[in-house]
Write a protein that holds these residues in place. Structure first.
Motif, mmCIF file in Angstrom:
data_model
loop_
_atom_site.group_PDB
_atom_site.id
_atom_site.type_symbol
_atom_site.label_atom_id
_atom_site.label_comp_id
_atom_site.label_asym_id
_atom_site.label_seq_id
_atom_site.Cartn_x
_atom_site.Cartn_y
_atom_site.Cartn_z
ATOM 1 N N GLU A 4 48.376 48.855 45.128
ATOM 2 C CA GLU A 4 47.575 47.930 44.328
ATOM 3 C C GLU A 4 47.558 48.292 42.843
ATOM 4 O O GLU A 4 46.781 47.716 42.075
ATOM 5 C CB GLU A 4 46.139 47.890 44.875
ATOM 6 C CG GLU A 4 46.070 47.441 46.326
ATOM 7 C CD GLU A 4 44.662 47.459 46.884
ATOM 8 O OE1 GLU A 4 44.215 46.409 47.384
ATOM 9 O OE2 GLU A 4 44.002 48.510 46.828
ATOM 10 N N THR A 63 48.064 45.289 40.486
ATOM 11 C CA THR A 63 46.932 44.372 40.517
ATOM 12 C C THR A 63 45.726 44.967 39.805
ATOM 13 O O THR A 63 45.045 44.286 39.026
ATOM 14 C CB THR A 63 46.571 44.037 41.972
ATOM 15 O OG1 THR A 63 47.660 43.325 42.565
ATOM 16 C CG2 THR A 63 45.317 43.180 42.046
ATOM 17 N N TRP A 88 43.497 43.707 36.644
ATOM 18 C CA TRP A 88 42.045 43.587 36.654
ATOM 19 C C TRP A 88 41.427 44.307 35.454
ATOM 20 O O TRP A 88 40.480 43.789 34.844
ATOM 21 C CB TRP A 88 41.486 44.175 37.946
ATOM 22 C CG TRP A 88 41.720 43.309 39.152
ATOM 23 C CD1 TRP A 88 42.201 42.021 39.172
ATOM 24 C CD2 TRP A 88 41.492 43.677 40.510
ATOM 25 N NE1 TRP A 88 42.288 41.570 40.461
ATOM 26 C CE2 TRP A 88 41.858 42.554 41.305
ATOM 27 C CE3 TRP A 88 41.018 44.821 41.138
ATOM 28 C CZ2 TRP A 88 41.756 42.577 42.697
ATOM 29 C CZ3 TRP A 88 40.926 44.842 42.523
ATOM 30 C CH2 TRP A 88 41.282 43.733 43.288
ATOM 31 N N GLN A 123 47.584 38.774 41.058
ATOM 32 C CA GLN A 123 47.832 40.046 41.728
ATOM 33 C C GLN A 123 49.310 40.409 41.638
ATOM 34 O O GLN A 123 50.177 39.558 41.486
ATOM 35 C CB GLN A 123 47.377 39.989 43.184
ATOM 36 C CG GLN A 123 48.069 38.957 44.043
ATOM 37 C CD GLN A 123 49.363 39.444 44.648
ATOM 38 O OE1 GLN A 123 49.567 40.638 44.835
ATOM 39 N NE2 GLN A 123 50.254 38.526 44.939
ATOM 40 N N ASP A 174 50.670 43.179 43.794
ATOM 41 C CA ASP A 174 50.793 44.227 44.790
ATOM 42 C C ASP A 174 52.246 44.441 45.192
ATOM 43 O O ASP A 174 53.082 43.532 45.100
ATOM 44 C CB ASP A 174 50.003 43.873 46.051
ATOM 45 C CG ASP A 174 48.508 43.769 45.802
ATOM 46 O OD1 ASP A 174 48.030 44.422 44.864
ATOM 47 O OD2 ASP A 174 47.839 43.035 46.545
ATOM 48 N N ARG A 182 46.681 38.509 50.335
ATOM 49 C CA ARG A 182 47.583 39.527 49.808
ATOM 50 C C ARG A 182 48.379 40.186 50.933
ATOM 51 O O ARG A 182 49.557 40.500 50.783
ATOM 52 C CB ARG A 182 46.777 40.551 49.016
ATOM 53 C CG ARG A 182 46.189 39.935 47.738
ATOM 54 C CD ARG A 182 45.038 40.727 47.183
ATOM 55 N NE ARG A 182 45.462 42.014 46.673
ATOM 56 C CZ ARG A 182 44.613 42.946 46.236
ATOM 57 N NH1 ARG A 182 43.314 42.724 46.290
ATOM 58 N NH2 ARG A 182 45.068 44.083 45.758
#
Length: 238
Positions: A20, A23, A27, A90, A92, A125
């Motif tokens: 992650e 992502t 964020w 995202q 990922d 996801r």
């Protein structure tokens, strides 16, 4: 039903399946922008520092929520978090060696996913990578083990729910997570065997009590798969 001490189900925290990092970087940039829209100027470096402080904080806290609260205590933190997740997208990737590790583990265990204290969107996801499991239990969907109380106490409810759903006793399940406070602690409260995968920045928070202390520790998912498939007695209780 299998004997109480024989582990049949191996559950994963989504954070040990998905890399992650990309992502979470989005964020953190999203936090900068969201707070700037609210008149609070912060730098990406400040957000990154607050994020790491949240991971290592004495009281458990989601790092995204913790960073927002630290940098802008007057802001509606959960509203900012929801905005950041909705607007940042995202990026990922699968954890290195995941598919082979899952293939090996499926020879011995039934596999599932339990995501306590997760932000929204985890199911999508996982689906993006066509990952399939016998059970997927996510806190934001079930409203279980989703919020910490005023004292920062973790809630094992989602693990109890998952055990009932698959008709298993606590001793017949194990849980692998990178997070000792928001992952392993509620799992151990529910009676599961706990496995710490020290694969992310959450390794900076060391266990601080018995619930956070794992039964087993590994440095990668492939390492864990090799150990559990070649030495199944590692997960046997009683």
């Amino acid at each position: 039903m299998p004997p109480q001490g024989e582990v049949q189900w191996l559950f994963f925290d989504p954070s040990v399946l998905l890399n992650e990092n990309g992502t979470e970087q989005r964020w953190r940039r999203g936090v900068v922008q969201a707070l700037q829209r609210r008149g609070r100027a912060v730098t990406l470096e400040q957000v990154e520092r607050a994020w790491m402080q949240a991971i290592s904080a004495p009281r458990p806290v989601q790092p995204l929520l913790g960073a927002v609260r630290h940098l802008a205590p007057e802001a509606p933190a959960e509203e900012v978090v929801a905005e950041v997740i909705a607007t940042s997208g995202q990026q990922d990737m699968l954890v290195t060696g995941l598919q082979l590790a899952l293939h090996e583990l499926r020879q011995r265990f039934r596999l599932g996913v339990i995501g306590p204290y997760r932000p929204p969107g985890t199911r999508e996801r996982l689906a993006r990578f066509h990952l399939s499991f016998g059970l997927v239990a996510l806190s934001d969907e079930l409203a279980l083990s989703h919020r910490l109380d005023a004292a920062g106490k973790v809630d094992p409810a989602i693990f109890t729910w998952a055990l009932r759903k698959v008709n298993a006793l606590p001793g017949q399940a194990a849980y692998a997570s990178d997070r000792v406070s928001l992952g392993l602690a509620p799992a151990k409260m529910a009676g599961l065997t706990t496995i710490w995968l020290r694969t992310t920045n959450y390794r900076l928070r060391y266990p601080r009590n018995g619930y956070e202390t794992p039964d087993l520790t590994f440095n990668s998912l492939p390492e864990m798969a090799r150990a559990l498939t070649r030495g199944p007695g590692l997960l046997r209780k009683g």
